[in-house]
Design a protein around this motif. Structure first.
Motif, PDB file in Angstrom:
ATOM      1  N   ASP A 261     -42.257  13.723   3.696  1.00 56.74           N
ATOM      2  CA  ASP A 261     -43.525  13.045   4.061  1.00 56.74           C
ATOM      3  C   ASP A 261     -44.571  14.176   4.099  1.00 56.74           C
ATOM      4  N   PRO A 262     -45.843  14.211   3.255  1.00 56.29           N
ATOM      5  CA  PRO A 262     -46.673  14.987   3.032  1.00 56.29           C
ATOM      6  C   PRO A 262     -47.277  15.511   4.594  1.00 56.29           C
ATOM      7  N   GLY A 263     -47.462  14.353   5.114  1.00 51.12           N
ATOM      8  CA  GLY A 263     -48.427  14.160   6.432  1.00 51.12           C
ATOM      9  C   GLY A 263     -47.520  15.035   7.347  1.00 51.12           C
ATOM     10  N   ARG A 264     -46.148  14.797   7.467  1.00 50.45           N
ATOM     11  CA  ARG A 264     -45.356  15.570   8.380  1.00 50.45           C
ATOM     12  C   ARG A 264     -45.463  17.036   7.903  1.00 50.45           C
ATOM     13  N   TRP A 265     -45.290  17.578   6.837  1.00 49.10           N
ATOM     14  CA  TRP A 265     -45.356  18.900   6.436  1.00 49.10           C
ATOM     15  C   TRP A 265     -46.307  19.577   6.814  1.00 49.10           C
ATOM     16  N   VAL A 266     -47.488  18.891   6.602  1.00 45.92           N
ATOM     17  CA  VAL A 266     -49.009  19.362   6.947  1.00 45.92           C
ATOM     18  C   VAL A 266     -49.069  19.511   8.479  1.00 45.92           C
TER      19      VAL A 266
ATOM     20  N   TRP B 151     -55.480  22.968  14.149  1.00 47.82           N
ATOM     21  CA  TRP B 151     -54.500  22.077  14.947  1.00 47.82           C
ATOM     22  C   TRP B 151     -53.134  22.996  15.420  1.00 47.82           C
ATOM     23  N   GLU B 152     -52.635  22.403  16.390  1.00 48.95           N
ATOM     24  CA  GLU B 152     -51.459  23.245  17.043  1.00 48.95           C
ATOM     25  C   GLU B 152     -50.146  22.669  15.908  1.00 48.95           C
ATOM     26  N   PRO B 153     -49.648  23.570  15.412  1.00 46.70           N
ATOM     27  CA  PRO B 153     -48.482  23.292  14.190  1.00 46.70           C
ATOM     28  C   PRO B 153     -47.260  22.529  15.169  1.00 46.70           C
ATOM     29  N   THR B 154     -46.709  21.596  14.400  1.00 50.26           N
ATOM     30  CA  THR B 154     -45.418  20.963  15.402  1.00 50.26           C
ATOM     31  C   THR B 154     -44.415  21.935  14.864  1.00 50.26           C
ATOM     32  N   SER B 155     -43.300  21.612  15.444  1.00 51.99           N
ATOM     33  CA  SER B 155     -42.176  22.259  14.900  1.00 51.99           C
ATOM     34  C   SER B 155     -41.866  22.145  13.363  1.00 51.99           C
ATOM     35  N   PRO B 156     -41.211  23.022  12.838  1.00 51.96           N
ATOM     36  CA  PRO B 156     -41.182  23.139  11.193  1.00 51.96           C
ATOM     37  C   PRO B 156     -40.661  21.791  10.748  1.00 51.96           C
TER      38      PRO B 156
END
Length: 289
Positions: free
Chosen positions: A48-53, A37-42
């Motif tokens: 939130d584990p999902g946001r970190w992933v 996937w294309e990583p989101t901004s840091p």
């Protein structure tokens, strides 16, 4: 992104995203995990584990001063603030780089990464500049990827004890290496190994990952990091963003034998404790044969 090179060994280091080793090429083999996937901004200090992933870009980064689930009392998110924060580059040569990260409470961490002809070495130090003792979880989130795992791999960690971790990161019944689960924890094979994680006591001579004619040996400072987290994601998790496409094997030296986070680990002493003015050092080496 910073590029390091030593002969046929090269690396890409991302200081803007946790001082991550995004790529490590040795003799034409890419060792680090990538993500489909294309990583989101840091996601700095997110609980939130999902946001970190979603923001994770693969590779090897430090998860500190927390690792595992968020620790509200310690004001630390999932996998810790430093794991996706920007680090300052304080020195750089052709084959080496040093990064610095500080938090608002006096913790200062230096990471020196140096390429050798067969791999990479980390020398790290954390200094407590605050007025009170500082509990800290350190887990080196070192994740191998598809080039090592496509045709399956075996993990060698003799003489250790395996503690499978459940979804909240709690330790389950222990057993000697390679564990009582089936398939056992030495097997890293897509279509056979489920998505899972365990805490394992540190082997005296490190852990070896064998894949075809290639062996990746990871050794570390077992006095500072007496465990490692063994994470397997071999295209088994079909939920987004994994989507059954992610090949990752984490061999992650750690201070702590579970993934419940600092609020659980600190009261039981299952983490490091740095006294005011003191410095904790550790090292990790990855070599390919």
């Amino acid at each position: 992104m910073l590029q390091l090179r030593n002969g046929d060994t090269s690396a890409l280091i991302d200081p803007d995203r946790g001082m991550t080793v995004r790529s490590l090429m040795v003799n034409g083999t890419e060792l680090m995990a990538t993500v489909p996937w294309e990583p989101t901004s840091p996601a700095i200090n997110t609980p939130d584990p999902g946001r970190w992933v979603q923001a994770w870009a693969g590779g090897w980064q430090p998860t500190l001063p927390n690792a595992g689930f968020a620790a509200p009392k310690a004001q630390q998110g999932y996998h810790g603030e430093a794991s996706q924060a920007a680090w300052a580059v304080t020195a750089q040569k052709d084959a080496a780089v040093v990064g610095l990260w500080r938090d608002a409470h006096g913790l200062e961490v230096h990471r020196a990464l140096k390429l050798g002809p067969d791999g990479i070495e980390l020398q790290a130090a954390a200094t407590n500049g605050g007025a009170a003792p500082r509990p800290i979880i350190i887990t080196e989130h070192l994740v191998l990827g598809e080039d090592i795992l496509t045709n399956g791999a075996t993990v060698e960690a003799p003489g250790t004890t395996v503690y499978p971790l459940n979804t909240p990161g709690e330790r389950q019944q222990s057993s000697p290496w390679p564990g009582a689960d089936r398939p056992d924890w030495s097997i890293a094979q897509a279509g056979e190994s489920p998505a899972r994680c365990a805490a394992v006591t540190a082997p005296n001579d490190g852990a070896a990952i064998h894949s075809g004619n290639t062996t990746v040996r990871i050794t570390w400072d077992t006095a500072a990091l007496p465990y490692f987290w063994l994470w397997q994601e071999l295209a088994a998790n079909t939920n987004p963003p994994w989507d059954g496409k992610t090949m990752a094997l984490g061999v992650e030296p750690s201070t702590t034998p579970h993934g419940q986070g600092l609020d659980i680990a600190a009261p039981t002493g299952e983490c490091a404790l740095i006294e005011p003015g003191a410095t904790l050092t550790w090292w990790v080496r990855l070599a390919v044969t």
